[in-house]
Enzyme design. Structure first.
Site, PDB file in Angstrom:
ATOM      1  N   SER A 188      -4.057 -49.042 -36.902  1.00  0.00           N
ATOM      2  CA  SER A 188      -3.785 -49.538 -38.232  1.00  0.00           C
ATOM      3  C   SER A 188      -2.823 -48.617 -38.966  1.00  0.00           C
ATOM      4  O   SER A 188      -2.793 -47.414 -38.733  1.00  0.00           O
ATOM      5  CB  SER A 188      -5.081 -49.719 -39.025  1.00  0.00           C
ATOM      6  OG  SER A 188      -5.745 -48.487 -39.130  1.00  0.00           O
TER       7      SER A 188
ATOM      8  N   ARG B 137      -8.531 -46.853 -25.411  1.00  0.00           N
ATOM      9  CA  ARG B 137      -8.738 -48.220 -25.879  1.00  0.00           C
ATOM     10  C   ARG B 137      -7.610 -49.155 -25.434  1.00  0.00           C
ATOM     11  O   ARG B 137      -7.861 -50.318 -25.085  1.00  0.00           O
ATOM     12  CB  ARG B 137      -8.889 -48.259 -27.401  1.00  0.00           C
ATOM     13  CG  ARG B 137      -9.279 -49.638 -27.902  1.00  0.00           C
ATOM     14  CD  ARG B 137      -9.449 -49.712 -29.402  1.00  0.00           C
ATOM     15  NE  ARG B 137     -10.802 -49.363 -29.829  1.00  0.00           N
ATOM     16  CZ  ARG B 137     -11.243 -49.538 -31.071  1.00  0.00           C
ATOM     17  NH1 ARG B 137     -10.422 -50.051 -31.993  1.00  0.00           N
ATOM     18  NH2 ARG B 137     -12.466 -49.196 -31.391  1.00  0.00           N
TER      19      ARG B 137
ATOM     20  N   GLU C 227      -8.762 -54.662 -32.421  1.00  0.00           N
ATOM     21  CA  GLU C 227      -7.926 -53.670 -33.119  1.00  0.00           C
ATOM     22  C   GLU C 227      -7.496 -52.533 -32.205  1.00  0.00           C
ATOM     23  O   GLU C 227      -8.292 -51.963 -31.470  1.00  0.00           O
ATOM     24  CB  GLU C 227      -8.704 -53.099 -34.307  1.00  0.00           C
ATOM     25  CG  GLU C 227      -7.887 -52.083 -35.086  1.00  0.00           C
ATOM     26  CD  GLU C 227      -8.725 -51.313 -36.113  1.00  0.00           C
ATOM     27  OE1 GLU C 227      -9.757 -51.844 -36.551  1.00  0.00           O
ATOM     28  OE2 GLU C 227      -8.325 -50.187 -36.438  1.00  0.00           O
TER      29      GLU C 227
ATOM     30  N   ARG D 228     -15.615 -39.244 -32.983  1.00  0.00           N
ATOM     31  CA  ARG D 228     -16.293 -40.113 -33.946  1.00  0.00           C
ATOM     32  C   ARG D 228     -17.725 -40.370 -33.501  1.00  0.00           C
ATOM     33  O   ARG D 228     -17.958 -40.750 -32.362  1.00  0.00           O
ATOM     34  CB  ARG D 228     -15.526 -41.432 -34.087  1.00  0.00           C
ATOM     35  CG  ARG D 228     -14.104 -41.186 -34.532  1.00  0.00           C
ATOM     36  CD  ARG D 228     -13.357 -42.465 -34.845  1.00  0.00           C
ATOM     37  NE  ARG D 228     -11.989 -42.128 -35.233  1.00  0.00           N
ATOM     38  CZ  ARG D 228     -11.073 -43.010 -35.612  1.00  0.00           C
ATOM     39  NH1 ARG D 228     -11.387 -44.303 -35.665  1.00  0.00           N
ATOM     40  NH2 ARG D 228      -9.861 -42.613 -35.945  1.00  0.00           N
TER      41      ARG D 228
ATOM     42  N   ARG E 218     -15.295 -48.705 -27.731  1.00  0.00           N
ATOM     43  CA  ARG E 218     -15.807 -47.816 -28.769  1.00  0.00           C
ATOM     44  C   ARG E 218     -16.466 -46.611 -28.119  1.00  0.00           C
ATOM     45  O   ARG E 218     -17.520 -46.717 -27.511  1.00  0.00           O
ATOM     46  CB  ARG E 218     -16.820 -48.577 -29.633  1.00  0.00           C
ATOM     47  CG  ARG E 218     -17.214 -47.860 -30.914  1.00  0.00           C
ATOM     48  CD  ARG E 218     -18.131 -48.737 -31.760  1.00  0.00           C
ATOM     49  NE  ARG E 218     -17.491 -49.980 -32.155  1.00  0.00           N
ATOM     50  CZ  ARG E 218     -16.718 -50.108 -33.231  1.00  0.00           C
ATOM     51  NH1 ARG E 218     -16.515 -49.091 -34.017  1.00  0.00           N
ATOM     52  NH2 ARG E 218     -16.167 -51.266 -33.517  1.00  0.00           N
TER      53      ARG E 218
END
Length: 428
Positions: free
Chosen positions: A356, A394, A353, A264, A279
């Site tokens: 999801s 993460r 987070e 990403r 991130r």
RNA sequence: GGAGACGUGGCUGAGCGGUCGAAAGCGCCUCACUGCUAACGAGGUAAGCCUUAACCGGCUUCAUGGGUUCGAAUCCCAUCGUCUCCGCCA
């Protein structure tokens, strides 16, 4: 070859203009349904006109082919030349209209579920569950960067040297811990009938359209000089897996556990999370992807299931978390509903987070042309869902921060010990 | 990187200017048959769009986009994709 369709059926769109309008509003997406309908009216009219001319042509074809009288035959051919010119005129107009129509159809938002809370962005997501006590320390706690650097689990400086901004090396027990988590996750999800898959991470553009990451979102994707893309999640490859296929309905639901690196660019996130492992531009993720029969109740049930899977996994690790129902403004174009699971990060004193879970009805399967035959023999688009299983590194952030001890060592969750080989990480 | 072949329905695969939405086989469905199953036999079986209450009907689709033609799965061009051989290579 993938001939992708559109997210919603145009008939459905025409008959449910208000629904689409409300959907766009709830998702904070600017979409003009009236423009689409006007365009569609044009499209239909031109189609009818062109079809009439073609019908004339088709009827004449037979006669010309069978005509024995050469003169008569020539006469008919002359007549048809006129028809041809008229047909071409309609076809040219239709082509232009179709181009705009297709572009617009790609932007029609899927309709969020009634239960999706209203709100503009992630700040208005609704907490629906908390689990575990927020970790408190009777000593001065450290953040994951200090903890992991001291224990030689991560090397951020050299990460930046080699990769640049957001670069990292996971070293020694940092790397080992990732392997332990992956192996534990593999066993955990295999026991729930997920088929593990290591997919391609360099994929064709079409797969990104199919999953709904394009046409919007181009700038967050890495691209190769061949025009291919690096996936940001294995969802993209796993959804492409059955593109253009008609599935056996007794093979549904299909449960896949994708494992892949994820890339990403984080192009829109420049000031955010600039330090540490929250991130990063590349990471590894296990991902749950499900294809099931086209049934809303089933989608809802499986959505709860995949969300529960990640919660359960986190509970076994023993990390405090909460689950939020994402509000309309925080939903993607294709998502019907989404839950985020957020882990407690003690040093930041907030939940972050970790994954999801979303479902899409037939938004993705229409675009990817994934169908199955139902009991009555009718071809239908399948439903699709996906959810993070576990992302590394993460997950390490909250793991090491929550399980740190006063001497800077880190206690390994019981369930992981068998995979990690020891129950604590400390300085030698 | 060099050379070549190919892209047709759920699948395999024939067709190479009008009689082709497309042979044949497999699969699937129905019927018949048989202690049961299997095999055999008869028939049916592409998708999408428009119109319709439905039946009927019309149109589109033989990778995609253009072109030639009164007419294209079939001829020409481009693009995309797949495969094979050679080279390189973890």
């Amino acid at each position: 070859m993938i001939h992708y369709s559109y997210m919603l059926d145009i008939k459905f769109i025409r008959e449910n203009k208000d629904l689409i309008n409300q959907a766009a509003k709830k998702k904070r997406i600017d979409f003009r349904i009236d423009e689409l309908v006007i365009l569609d009216d044009k499209r239909r009219k031109l189609m009818t006109l062109a079809e009439e001319k073609r019908a004339l042509q088709n009827a004449a074809n037979d006669k010309i082919a069978k005509a024995e009288d050469a003169e008569k035959r020539m006469g008919m051919i002359e007549e048809m030349k006129v028809v041809k010119i008229e047909l071409e005129k309609y076809e040219t107009e239709l082509k232009e209209v179709m181009k705009n129509w297709q572009n617009m159809m790609l932007l029609v938002p899927n309709i969020p579920d009634m239960s999706v809370p209203d709100g503009k962005d992630d700040s208005e997501n609704q907490e629906i569950k908390t689990w575990g006590e927020k970790t408190k320390f009777d000593f001065e706690s450290k953040d994951h960067i200090d903890l992991m650097t001291n224990l030689n689990m991560v090397d951020l400086e050299r990460g930046a040297k080699v990769h640049g901004f957001r670069g990292y090396f996971l070293t020694g027990d940092g790397a080992r811990l990732c392997f332990a988590i992956w192996n534990f996750a593999l066993d955990f999800f295999s026991a729930k009938d997920f088929i593990p898959i290591i997919p391609p991470t360099i994929v064709r553009r079409i797969n990104l359209f199919g999953t709904g990451y394009l046409p919007q979102g181009e700038e967050d994707l890495y691209k190769t000089q061949d025009g291919d893309y690096l996936i940001g999640t294995s969802e993209v490859s796993l959804m492409g897996l059955h593109a253009d296929e008609v599935l056996q309905n007794d093979s549904l639901p299909k449960r896949y556990l994708g494992f892949s690196p994820c890339y990403r660019r984080e192009a829109g996130a420049h000031g955010k999370d600039v330090r540490g492992l929250i991130r990063v531009n590349e990471f590894y993720k296990l991902e749950q992807v499900i294809l099931c029969e086209a049934n809303h109740e089933l989608s809802v049930k499986l959505h709860e299931e995949i969300n529960r899977n990640i919660e359960e996994f986190i509970e076994i690790l023993g990390i405090p978390y909460r689950t939020v129902a994402n509000c309309g403004g925080d939903l993607g174009l294709g998502q019907v509903k989404k839950y985020d699971v957020e882990l407690w990060v003690p040093k930041e004193e907030k939940y972050r987070e970790i994954g999801s879970a979303s479902y899409f009805h037939d938004f993705q399967t229409r675009r990817l042309n994934i169908r199955y035959r139902d009991e009555s023999g009718v071809l239908r688009y399948a439903h699709s869902l996906n959810s993070t299983a576990i992302p590394t590194p993460r997950i390490l952030v909250s793991m090491v921060e929550n399980f740190q001890n006063s001497d800077g060592s880190i206690t390994i969750p019981k369930a992981l010990v068998k995979y990690f080989g020891k129950d604590i990480i400390k300085k030698p």
